[in-house]
Each structure stands twice: as C-alpha cells, then as structure tokens.
Design a protein around this motif. Structure first.
Motif, PDB file in Angstrom:
ATOM      1  N   MET A 172      19.175 -26.264  15.754  1.00  0.00           N
ATOM      2  CA  MET A 172      18.756 -27.371  16.602  1.00  0.00           C
ATOM      3  C   MET A 172      18.146 -28.499  15.773  1.00  0.00           C
ATOM      4  N   ASP A 173      17.428 -28.162  14.707  1.00  0.00           N
ATOM      5  CA  ASP A 173      16.827 -29.194  13.869  1.00  0.00           C
ATOM      6  C   ASP A 173      17.883 -30.121  13.278  1.00  0.00           C
ATOM      7  N   ALA A 174      19.051 -29.560  12.929  1.00  0.00           N
ATOM      8  CA  ALA A 174      20.103 -30.366  12.315  1.00  0.00           C
ATOM      9  C   ALA A 174      20.647 -31.422  13.280  1.00  0.00           C
ATOM     10  N   LEU A 175      20.430 -31.226  14.562  1.00  0.00           N
ATOM     11  CA  LEU A 175      20.915 -32.184  15.553  1.00  0.00           C
ATOM     12  C   LEU A 175      19.838 -33.169  16.010  1.00  0.00           C
ATOM     13  N   ARG A 176      18.636 -33.027  15.487  1.00  0.00           N
ATOM     14  CA  ARG A 176      17.521 -33.851  15.946  1.00  0.00           C
ATOM     15  C   ARG A 176      17.802 -35.350  15.795  1.00  0.00           C
ATOM     16  N   TYR A 177      18.280 -35.760  14.637  1.00  0.00           N
ATOM     17  CA  TYR A 177      18.570 -37.170  14.383  1.00  0.00           C
ATOM     18  C   TYR A 177      19.595 -37.681  15.398  1.00  0.00           C
ATOM     19  N   LEU A 178      20.640 -36.909  15.612  1.00  0.00           N
ATOM     20  CA  LEU A 178      21.675 -37.295  16.581  1.00  0.00           C
ATOM     21  C   LEU A 178      21.137 -37.352  18.002  1.00  0.00           C
ATOM     22  N   LEU A 179      20.269 -36.428  18.349  1.00  0.00           N
ATOM     23  CA  LEU A 179      19.695 -36.416  19.695  1.00  0.00           C
ATOM     24  C   LEU A 179      18.809 -37.636  19.938  1.00  0.00           C
ATOM     25  N   ILE A 180      18.076 -38.041  18.923  1.00  0.00           N
ATOM     26  CA  ILE A 180      17.247 -39.244  19.052  1.00  0.00           C
ATOM     27  C   ILE A 180      18.130 -40.468  19.250  1.00  0.00           C
ATOM     28  N   VAL A 207      19.096 -44.554  27.127  1.00  0.00           N
ATOM     29  CA  VAL A 207      18.087 -45.402  27.761  1.00  0.00           C
ATOM     30  C   VAL A 207      18.597 -46.832  27.936  1.00  0.00           C
ATOM     31  N   THR A 208      19.339 -47.336  26.963  1.00  0.00           N
ATOM     32  CA  THR A 208      19.769 -48.739  27.029  1.00  0.00           C
ATOM     33  C   THR A 208      21.165 -48.931  27.620  1.00  0.00           C
ATOM     34  N   LEU A 209      21.938 -47.884  27.751  1.00  0.00           N
ATOM     35  CA  LEU A 209      23.295 -48.005  28.288  1.00  0.00           C
ATOM     36  C   LEU A 209      23.340 -48.648  29.679  1.00  0.00           C
ATOM     37  N   PRO A 210      22.431 -48.307  30.583  1.00  0.00           N
ATOM     38  CA  PRO A 210      22.478 -48.925  31.917  1.00  0.00           C
ATOM     39  C   PRO A 210      22.184 -50.435  31.906  1.00  0.00           C
ATOM     40  N   LEU A 211      21.660 -50.966  30.827  1.00  0.00           N
ATOM     41  CA  LEU A 211      21.348 -52.395  30.791  1.00  0.00           C
ATOM     42  C   LEU A 211      22.603 -53.250  30.932  1.00  0.00           C
ATOM     43  N   TRP A 246      14.202 -42.969  -1.510  1.00  0.00           N
ATOM     44  CA  TRP A 246      14.538 -42.546  -0.157  1.00  0.00           C
ATOM     45  C   TRP A 246      15.432 -41.330  -0.231  1.00  0.00           C
ATOM     46  N   TRP A 247      15.282 -40.418   0.695  1.00  0.00           N
ATOM     47  CA  TRP A 247      16.133 -39.246   0.732  1.00  0.00           C
ATOM     48  C   TRP A 247      16.271 -38.779   2.173  1.00  0.00           C
ATOM     49  N   PHE A 248      17.224 -37.909   2.402  1.00  0.00           N
ATOM     50  CA  PHE A 248      17.485 -37.400   3.743  1.00  0.00           C
ATOM     51  C   PHE A 248      17.350 -35.895   3.734  1.00  0.00           C
ATOM     52  N   SER A 249      16.563 -35.388   4.645  1.00  0.00           N
ATOM     53  CA  SER A 249      16.339 -33.951   4.725  1.00  0.00           C
ATOM     54  C   SER A 249      17.579 -33.258   5.279  1.00  0.00           C
ATOM     55  N   PRO A 250      18.091 -32.282   4.551  1.00  0.00           N
ATOM     56  CA  PRO A 250      19.230 -31.525   5.080  1.00  0.00           C
ATOM     57  C   PRO A 250      18.869 -30.749   6.346  1.00  0.00           C
ATOM     58  N   ARG A 251      17.582 -30.529   6.539  1.00  0.00           N
ATOM     59  CA  ARG A 251      17.134 -29.812   7.737  1.00  0.00           C
ATOM     60  C   ARG A 251      17.406 -30.614   9.014  1.00  0.00           C
ATOM     61  N   TYR A 252      17.300 -31.947   8.936  1.00  0.00           N
ATOM     62  CA  TYR A 252      17.426 -32.794  10.119  1.00  0.00           C
ATOM     63  C   TYR A 252      18.741 -33.565  10.200  1.00  0.00           C
ATOM     64  N   THR A 253      19.673 -33.255   9.342  1.00  0.00           N
ATOM     65  CA  THR A 253      20.997 -33.877   9.394  1.00  0.00           C
ATOM     66  C   THR A 253      22.054 -32.779   9.390  1.00  0.00           C
ATOM     67  N   THR A 254      23.260 -33.144   9.774  1.00  0.00           N
ATOM     68  CA  THR A 254      24.325 -32.140   9.887  1.00  0.00           C
ATOM     69  C   THR A 254      24.965 -31.800   8.546  1.00  0.00           C
ATOM     70  N   TRP A 300      26.124 -39.212   7.975  1.00  0.00           N
ATOM     71  CA  TRP A 300      26.786 -39.994   9.011  1.00  0.00           C
ATOM     72  C   TRP A 300      25.811 -40.387  10.119  1.00  0.00           C
ATOM     73  N   GLU A 301      24.723 -39.628  10.272  1.00  0.00           N
ATOM     74  CA  GLU A 301      23.697 -40.001  11.238  1.00  0.00           C
ATOM     75  C   GLU A 301      23.057 -41.342  10.869  1.00  0.00           C
ATOM     76  N   GLU A 302      22.924 -41.583   9.567  1.00  0.00           N
ATOM     77  CA  GLU A 302      22.345 -42.846   9.104  1.00  0.00           C
ATOM     78  C   GLU A 302      23.284 -44.012   9.424  1.00  0.00           C
ATOM     79  N   TRP A 303      24.575 -43.793   9.250  1.00  0.00           N
ATOM     80  CA  TRP A 303      25.552 -44.816   9.620  1.00  0.00           C
ATOM     81  C   TRP A 303      25.457 -45.112  11.120  1.00  0.00           C
ATOM     82  N   LEU A 304      25.357 -44.062  11.912  1.00  0.00           N
ATOM     83  CA  LEU A 304      25.212 -44.252  13.355  1.00  0.00           C
ATOM     84  C   LEU A 304      23.918 -44.985  13.692  1.00  0.00           C
TER      85      LEU A 304
END
Length: 150
Positions: free
Chosen positions: A1-9, A16-20, A59-67, A76-80
C-alpha cells in the motif's frame, strides 16, 4: 500500500478538482491546445530541475512510496505530479476567475422558489422578510371578493 501512496494522493487531487469542469464551467479540458501550451513549459522546467537535483544528490525518491517504474530517471509518479498538480491549479484558477460572474448570475436569478408543500412544515423558513407581514395584513379592497351578483 505504501508504494501506491504517491499515486493515491495524485488521484485525490484529481478527484477533488475534476467536478470543477462540468459543474462550475472551468473550461480547461475544452481547450486542449491552451492546456497543452500551459502544461508543456511547466513539465519541462520541473523535470529538468528534478533531474539536476537527483544527479547532484539534493533530491531523491523513496522506493517505499513509489512503484519503482521510472521514465528518464524519474519515477513515473513524479511525471504525473508535474501534470496533475498544475492541472488542478489551473482548474481552480479558472473557476475562481469565473466566480464573480457566477455570483452575479445567481443574484439575478433571485432567491430560491418556495415549495407550497413546505408551508405545512412547522419549521418553515421565510425567505422574504416582508412576506410574513403581507400575509398577516388585513385584506385591502383590491383583494376583497365582492359577493354582489350571487
């Protein structure tokens, strides 16, 4: 689940903004060229910034919070992130820019109409403060029904 945290955020930001767009008429998705012209420079600058920061060790990216999927050295989460966050900001900005027009339109429409069925409710709300006074006032000659001719 941690690996999907960035994507879930990111998904929450979009949700939240899609209905705008359809509800408040942001008109961002309806203008794809302008959207692309807005996003491309933002993505280019921040991807370059991240690549330099990662290469220098700032700067670095935690493998725990990315896929673990990377594109050109960035998760790819950073690109998104570089697409989603500016898109959400743009949607919000467009709606806030339209807010004065939306408020004027709502004011012109007037107060919401009352449903006569609500009058039976003991906790009814009187929208027009003079309505109660008019209802309690004795009937004037213009509202009196003549019984002549019966």
């Amino acid at each position: 689940m941690d690996a999907l945290r960035y994507l879930l955020i990111l998904a929450a930001c979009v949700a939240v903004t899609l209905p705008l767009e359809p509800v408040l008429g942001a008109r961002v998705y309806r203008q794809p060229r302008r959207l692309l012209a807005t996003l491309v420079p933002v993505v280019a600058v921040f991807v370059l910034w991240d690549l330099v920061a990662v290469a220098r060790g700032h700067w670095w990216f935690s493998p725990r919070y990315t896929t673990g999927v990377t594109v050109a050295g960035l998760p790819w989460e950073e690109w998104l992130f570089f697409v989603v966050v500016p898109l959400c900001a743009l949607l919000t900005f467009e709606v806030l820019g339209r807010a004065p027009r939306l408020l004027r339109r709502a004011e012109r429409a007037g107060p919401p109409r009352r449903d006569p069925a609500d009058d039976a409710s003991p906790a009814r709300v009187v929208e027009d403060p003079t309505a109660a006074a008019r209802a309690a006032a004795p009937a004037g000659p213009e509202t009196t029904v003549s019984r002549r001719g019966r």
